[in-house]
Design a protein around this motif. Structure first.
Motif, PDB file in Angstrom:
ATOM      1  N   VAL A   1      33.592  33.436  22.695  1.00 25.09           N
ATOM      2  CA  VAL A   1      33.473  34.877  22.948  1.00 25.09           C
ATOM      3  C   VAL A   1      33.209  35.148  24.424  1.00 25.09           C
ATOM      4  N   GLN A   2      32.320  34.391  25.037  1.00 18.90           N
ATOM      5  CA  GLN A   2      32.030  34.642  26.442  1.00 18.90           C
ATOM      6  C   GLN A   2      33.222  34.313  27.324  1.00 18.90           C
ATOM      7  N   ARG A   3      33.937  33.243  26.994  1.00 22.06           N
ATOM      8  CA  ARG A   3      35.114  32.900  27.799  1.00 22.06           C
ATOM      9  C   ARG A   3      36.190  33.976  27.672  1.00 22.06           C
ATOM     10  N   VAL A   4      36.383  34.512  26.476  1.00 18.67           N
ATOM     11  CA  VAL A   4      37.373  35.584  26.307  1.00 18.67           C
ATOM     12  C   VAL A   4      36.936  36.827  27.072  1.00 18.67           C
ATOM     13  N   ALA A   5      35.640  37.156  27.017  1.00 16.12           N
ATOM     14  CA  ALA A   5      35.141  38.322  27.748  1.00 16.12           C
ATOM     15  C   ALA A   5      35.312  38.147  29.250  1.00 16.12           C
ATOM     16  N   ASP A   6      35.021  36.948  29.756  1.00 16.31           N
ATOM     17  CA  ASP A   6      35.205  36.697  31.193  1.00 16.31           C
ATOM     18  C   ASP A   6      36.681  36.794  31.573  1.00 16.31           C
ATOM     19  N   HIS A   7      37.547  36.282  30.698  1.00 14.48           N
ATOM     20  CA  HIS A   7      38.986  36.369  30.951  1.00 14.48           C
ATOM     21  C   HIS A   7      39.418  37.837  30.978  1.00 14.48           C
ATOM     22  N   ALA A   8      38.885  38.633  30.052  1.00 17.53           N
ATOM     23  CA  ALA A   8      39.223  40.053  30.002  1.00 17.53           C
ATOM     24  C   ALA A   8      38.779  40.762  31.274  1.00 17.53           C
ATOM     25  N   ASP A   9      37.603  40.401  31.767  1.00 14.04           N
ATOM     26  CA  ASP A   9      37.099  41.032  32.988  1.00 14.04           C
ATOM     27  C   ASP A   9      37.991  40.749  34.193  1.00 14.04           C
ATOM     28  N   ALA A  10      38.717  39.638  34.158  1.00 12.58           N
ATOM     29  CA  ALA A  10      39.551  39.252  35.297  1.00 12.58           C
ATOM     30  C   ALA A  10      40.966  39.827  35.220  1.00 12.58           C
ATOM     31  N   LEU A  11      41.317  40.484  34.118  1.00 11.33           N
ATOM     32  CA  LEU A  11      42.658  41.030  33.980  1.00 11.33           C
ATOM     33  C   LEU A  11      42.868  42.194  34.941  1.00 11.33           C
ATOM     34  N   THR A  12      44.046  42.259  35.537  1.00 10.04           N
ATOM     35  CA  THR A  12      44.347  43.326  36.483  1.00 10.04           C
ATOM     36  C   THR A  12      44.724  44.609  35.750  1.00 10.04           C
ATOM     37  N   ILE A  13      44.193  45.716  36.263  1.00 14.01           N
ATOM     38  CA  ILE A  13      44.420  47.032  35.673  1.00 14.01           C
ATOM     39  C   ILE A  13      44.997  47.936  36.748  1.00 14.01           C
ATOM     40  N   GLY A  14      46.001  48.731  36.383  1.00 16.89           N
ATOM     41  CA  GLY A  14      46.518  49.643  37.387  1.00 16.89           C
ATOM     42  C   GLY A  14      47.760  50.375  36.966  1.00 16.89           C
ATOM     43  N   ASP A  15      48.296  51.126  37.915  1.00 19.41           N
ATOM     44  CA  ASP A  15      49.501  51.924  37.731  1.00 19.41           C
ATOM     45  C   ASP A  15      50.630  51.047  37.196  1.00 19.41           C
ATOM     46  N   SER A  16      51.396  51.585  36.272  1.00 17.36           N
ATOM     47  CA  SER A  16      52.421  50.790  35.590  1.00 17.36           C
ATOM     48  C   SER A  16      53.482  50.227  36.521  1.00 17.36           C
ATOM     49  N   LEU A  17      53.637  50.797  37.703  1.00 19.42           N
ATOM     50  CA  LEU A  17      54.645  50.304  38.649  1.00 19.42           C
ATOM     51  C   LEU A  17      54.068  49.342  39.684  1.00 19.42           C
ATOM     52  N   GLU A  18      52.768  49.099  39.653  1.00 22.09           N
ATOM     53  CA  GLU A  18      52.184  48.145  40.584  1.00 22.09           C
ATOM     54  C   GLU A  18      52.541  46.729  40.159  1.00 22.09           C
ATOM     55  N   PRO A  19      52.952  45.871  41.081  1.00 24.38           N
ATOM     56  CA  PRO A  19      53.299  44.488  40.724  1.00 24.38           C
ATOM     57  C   PRO A  19      52.084  43.724  40.205  1.00 24.38           C
TER      58      PRO A  19
END
Length: 503
Positions: free
Chosen positions: A321-339
């Motif tokens: 659970v902690q590893r999945v949460a840490d992985h989730a925290d590292a996911l990039t979030i942004g405008d749909s056209l951003e690379p």
């Protein structure tokens, strides 16, 4: 448009153009109140589309009926297949243009939208184009008793198109859902009135344009924009429609079933899900962590097959659970056209508020947010929600029972297999799921007891054109993909032939 992200000139020209309805091979103005379309990444107005009135629905259904009884109905399977192959090739050749419009329209990343067009829509249409020449009946000598005992008969069966199909697609993967409806319907010789999703309607215009360019006769494919409770409802109750194929929420699915009862039209429903990932101690956690994040947070959790419940064995629960949460925290979030982004926005401000309410409900129920910074609402433009992993949850919590349709994963600890399976099957849904273990005997035993339409072993939601997909219970009626996805668009006619007295 935002100064941060600008459409290409080609996309801007498309957004600025009028967005009409396709009826009988012509782009015509809608007679209902137009619908404003928003870019969910920026909360900005994108364009406006015409909407269909009840009269427009009547015209579209009538055009589909004329086409069914006209040139399209007289075409051979080979001719239909040729049109469908050309249709898929045109979509493929223009995938980048379609994907850019879809990314602005529904907020998924440009890479994801391109994949949906090429890998999902085009390949599904090609797959069903191949079926167009292979639809066949059967013949046999029946056993007849009574007064006809001395008479010999032969029965020949024909597989015929079911007729005019009303197809209603969702906003989360519009190109893929259109391919999934149109491929089998058109391959079997049906004609279609397709309603686009009111929150992401633009992709449908490309499908209408390229089907005509591929040689599709007028009226075979009609494209309508409109609100679900207006245009969709008019299609569902229309006496000229023979079948409905719907993907969406269970609430809307029930309304469609009720409306379809008027002329007992056939119905296929692909509805919601609350899919589990079941993890045993011998699973490969290095592979599982990114796989779990992908399975849950794909399309920002706005996917019916999303793995939103993690059942982890007590021996590895805390670490996983902690590893999945840490992985989730590292996911990039942004405008749909951003690379390079992984999570785009939710489809609307209303959906964002709904998901945030579920997160607050989970906290109030006693679940713990495992993300290092806890729950931090998004600030600024766009309908974004950061991915959340709930720990210390129980299977009876609302966050574990109800479809949230956002980037929220609920982790539940187990140490007893039988009790875990009861919890897995405790929701009203039964769409997808997966089992992760290196023990194939255990994997097969558990997979067979998960009450859902498909279960993966060491993979989640492995969709392919050949693999049947659909749900049990409130996840839907019927199956899509594969040969099973073709059958709902066909009806069987038996012709009995008197061969005279037996020898």
């Amino acid at each position: 448009m935002s100064a941060l992200i600008q459409p290409t000139p080609r996309a801007q020209a498309f957004f600025d153009a009028p967005h009409r309805l396709l009826i009988g091979g012509e782009w015509v103005e809608g007679r209902a109140e137009p619908i404003a379309v928003e870019n969910p990444s920026r909360n900005e107005h994108l364009t406006t589309v015409d909407a269909a009135s009840d009269e427009d629905v009547d015209r579209a259904v009538a055009a589909a009926r004329v086409a069914l009884n006209g040139p399209w109905g007289r075409m051979s399977g080979r001719e239909r297949a040729g049109i469908l192959f050309r249709f898929a090739d045109l979509l493929d050749a223009n995938a980048e243009e379609i994907a850019e419009a879809m990314a602005y329209d529904n907020g998924q990343s440009l890479a994801a939208c391109t994949g949906i067009v090429r890998v999902l829509a085009c390949e599904i249409i090609r797959y069903y184009a191949g079926w167009a020449t292979k639809i066949a009946g059967d013949s046999f000598l029946p056993s007849l008793g009574g007064a006809r005992a001395n008479t010999q008969f032969m029965v020949s069966t024909l597989r015929e198109p079911i007729g005019v199909v009303a197809a209603i697609v969702p906003w989360n993967a519009p190109a893929g859902m259109m391919g999934l409806k149109l491929g089998p319907a058109l391959a079997t010789g049906c004609t279609v009135v397709l309603k686009t999703a009111e929150l992401a309607p633009l992709t449908g215009e490309f499908f209408g344009r390229f089907f005509l360019e591929a040689g599709g006769p007028p009226g075979v494919l009609n494209i309508l924009h409109g609100l679900g409770h207006e245009t969709g409802a008019a299609m569902a109750r229309h006496p000229g429609v023979d079948k409905i194929s719907f993907t969406g929420s269970p609430v809307a699915g029930r309304s469609i079933v009720q409306a379809a009862a008027g002329n007992l039209k056939k119905v296929t429903l692909e509805l919601g899900g609350k899919s589990p990932i079941i993890v045993f101690p011998d699973a490969d956690l290095d592979a599982l962590v990114p796989a779990t994040a992908l399975a849950c947070f794909v399309a920002s959790g706005q996917a019916c097959m999303a793995a939103t419940r993690l059942f982890a064995h007590a021996d590895i629960y805390d670490e996983l659970v902690q590893r999945v949460a840490d992985h989730a925290d590292a996911l990039t979030i942004g405008d749909s056209l951003e690379p390079g982004i992984f999570l785009g926005p939710l489809i609307s401000a209303r959906q964002r508020a709904r998901v945030e309410d579920y997160i607050r409900t989970g906290i109030a129920e006693g679940a713990r947010v495992a993300n290092r910074n806890g729950f931090v609402p998004w600030e600024g433009a766009g309908n974004f929600v950061r991915p959340i992993v709930f720990a210390d949850a129980t299977a009876d919590m609302r966050i574990a029972q109800e479809e949230i349709f956002g980037p929220v994963l609920t982790a539940i600890r187990f140490d007893d297999e039988a009790a875990m399976l009861r919890d897995v099957n405790s929701t009203t849904y039964g769409l997808s799921g997966s089992v992760w273990t290196n023990d194939i005997t255990r994997a097969l035993r558990v997979a067979r007891q998960v009450d859902s339409g498909q279960v993966g072993i060491n993979v989640h939601a492995a969709v392919s054109p050949e693999t049947p997909f659909g749900g049990n219970r409130e996840s839907g009626w019927g199956r899509e993909f594969g040969e099973e996805g073709l059958l709902p668009y066909l009806k069987t006619k038996a012709i009995s032939i008197n061969l005279g007295p037996r020898d």
